[in-house]
Scaffold this active site. Structure first.
Site, PDB file in Angstrom:
ATOM      1  N   LYS A   1       0.764  -1.157  -0.038  1.00  0.00           N
ATOM      2  CA  LYS A   1       0.145   0.054  -0.099  1.00  0.00           C
ATOM      3  C   LYS A   1       0.936   1.300   0.008  1.00  0.00           C
ATOM      4  CE  LYS A   1      -3.250  -1.554   3.478  1.00  0.00           C
ATOM      5  NZ  LYS A   1      -3.921  -1.192   4.684  1.00  0.00           N
TER       6      LYS A   1
ATOM      7  N   LYS B   1       2.637   1.949   2.713  1.00  0.00           N
ATOM      8  CA  LYS B   1       2.685   2.276   3.847  1.00  0.00           C
ATOM      9  C   LYS B   1       3.708   1.764   4.698  1.00  0.00           C
ATOM     10  CE  LYS B   1      -1.364   3.789   5.991  1.00  0.00           C
ATOM     11  NZ  LYS B   1      -2.637   3.794   6.409  1.00  0.00           N
TER      12      LYS B   1
HETATM   13  N1  C2G Z   1     -10.457   6.393  10.410  1.00  0.00           N
HETATM   14  C1  C2G Z   1     -11.398   7.045  10.907  1.00  0.00           C
HETATM   15  N2  C2G Z   1     -10.953   8.296  11.165  1.00  0.00           N
HETATM   16  C2  C2G Z   1      -9.675   8.623  11.119  1.00  0.00           C
HETATM   17  C3  C2G Z   1      -8.783   7.829  10.834  1.00  0.00           C
HETATM   18  C4  C2G Z   1      -9.112   6.429  10.518  1.00  0.00           C
HETATM   19  O1  C2G Z   1     -12.617   6.807  10.977  1.00  0.00           O
HETATM   20  N3  C2G Z   1      -9.282   9.885  11.534  1.00  0.00           N
HETATM   21  C5  C2G Z   1     -10.671   4.767   9.849  1.00  0.00           C
HETATM   22  C6  C2G Z   1     -10.505   4.552   8.262  1.00  0.00           C
HETATM   23  O2  C2G Z   1     -11.440   5.315   7.380  1.00  0.00           O
HETATM   24  C7  C2G Z   1     -10.461   3.071   8.394  1.00  0.00           C
HETATM   25  C8  C2G Z   1      -9.910   2.905   9.826  1.00  0.00           C
HETATM   26  O3  C2G Z   1     -10.038   3.658  10.604  1.00  0.00           O
HETATM   27  O4  C2G Z   1     -11.770   2.578   8.131  1.00  0.00           O
HETATM   28  C9  C2G Z   1      -8.631   2.235   9.602  1.00  0.00           C
HETATM   29  O5  C2G Z   1      -7.815   3.234   9.208  1.00  0.00           O
HETATM   30  P1  C2G Z   1      -6.186   2.818   8.627  1.00  0.00           P
HETATM   31  O6  C2G Z   1      -5.516   2.176   9.731  1.00  0.00           O
HETATM   32  O7  C2G Z   1      -5.584   4.235   8.254  1.00  0.00           O
HETATM   33  O8  C2G Z   1      -6.422   1.968   7.383  1.00  0.00           O
HETATM   34  P2  C2G Z   1      -6.253   1.872   5.978  1.00  0.00           P
HETATM   35  O9  C2G Z   1      -4.732   2.244   5.863  1.00  0.00           O
HETATM   36  O10 C2G Z   1      -6.973   3.086   5.576  1.00  0.00           O
HETATM   37  O11 C2G Z   1      -6.242   0.561   5.314  1.00  0.00           O
HETATM   38  O12 C2G Z   1      -8.596  -2.748   2.774  1.00  0.00           O
HETATM   39  C10 C2G Z   1      -8.782  -1.570   3.363  1.00  0.00           C
HETATM   40  C11 C2G Z   1      -7.301  -1.100   4.045  1.00  0.00           C
HETATM   41  O13 C2G Z   1      -6.804  -2.211   4.772  1.00  0.00           O
HETATM   42  C12 C2G Z   1      -7.651   0.058   4.925  1.00  0.00           C
END
Ligand code: C2G
Length: 147
Positions: free
Chosen positions: A44, A46
């Protein structure tokens, strides 16, 4: 029993993560969280501060989480929804529309993202605070050397 599933990295676990997990759990009786593996994350683009194992332990410790599974690729979601008899797939709305292909298999919801917090902004805040501290030390050293 209503089963909910969500996916994410959950690095530097913060209130935005907790909000979406608790809101999703409240939509059903069981919440499954698929945590991105380190290998999948590098795909990703990341890199996380905490390892997959550490992120799994933190998410697993939450009262609102019933099961944690690994997320190792983009293609596993349909399989996961079927294998775990998932009723609701949910994510924060920064992903709005991205997973609508799951609609034939389960309800798909995108919840409002918690504003002003992200793992990236936390890293940036720490970096900036550290840089300022270093600059202050150098200024003080400069003053001392002139004394
Ligand atoms: N999230 C949120 N508010 C934030 C930050 C994150 O609601 N301020 C939510 C994101 O929308 C997501 C979840 O927390 O639903 C996890 O976020 P991340 O750890 O950043 O996940 P991500 O890297 O977006 O990976 O297949 C989907 C991916 O694995 C998502």
């Amino acid at each position: 029993m209503t089963t909910v599933i969500t996916y994410g990295t959950f690095d530097l676990f913060h209130i935005g993560h907790l909000n979406v997990l608790e809101r999703l759990r409240a939509m059903g009786d069981r919440l499954i969280v698929a945590v991105s593996t380190d290998e999948f994350n590098s795909g990703k683009g990341k890199s996380s501060c905490f390892s997959f194992e550490e992120r799994v332990r933190i998410v697993s410790a939450l009262r609102c989480v019933d099961l944690v599974i690994p997320e190792s690729n983009w293609e596993q979601k349909v399989h996961d929804v079927k294998a775990h008899e998932v009723d609701i797939f949910g994510m924060g709305d920064d992903w709005a529309g991205k997973f609508d292909f799951l609609k034939p298999h389960c309800r798909v919801v995108y919840l409002p993202r918690t504003p002003a917090v992200s793992s990236t902004s936390i890293k940036l805040d720490i970096f900036e605070a550290h840089s300022e501290k270093q600059a202050q030390v150098q200024r003080e050293q400069g003053v001392r050397s002139l004394a």
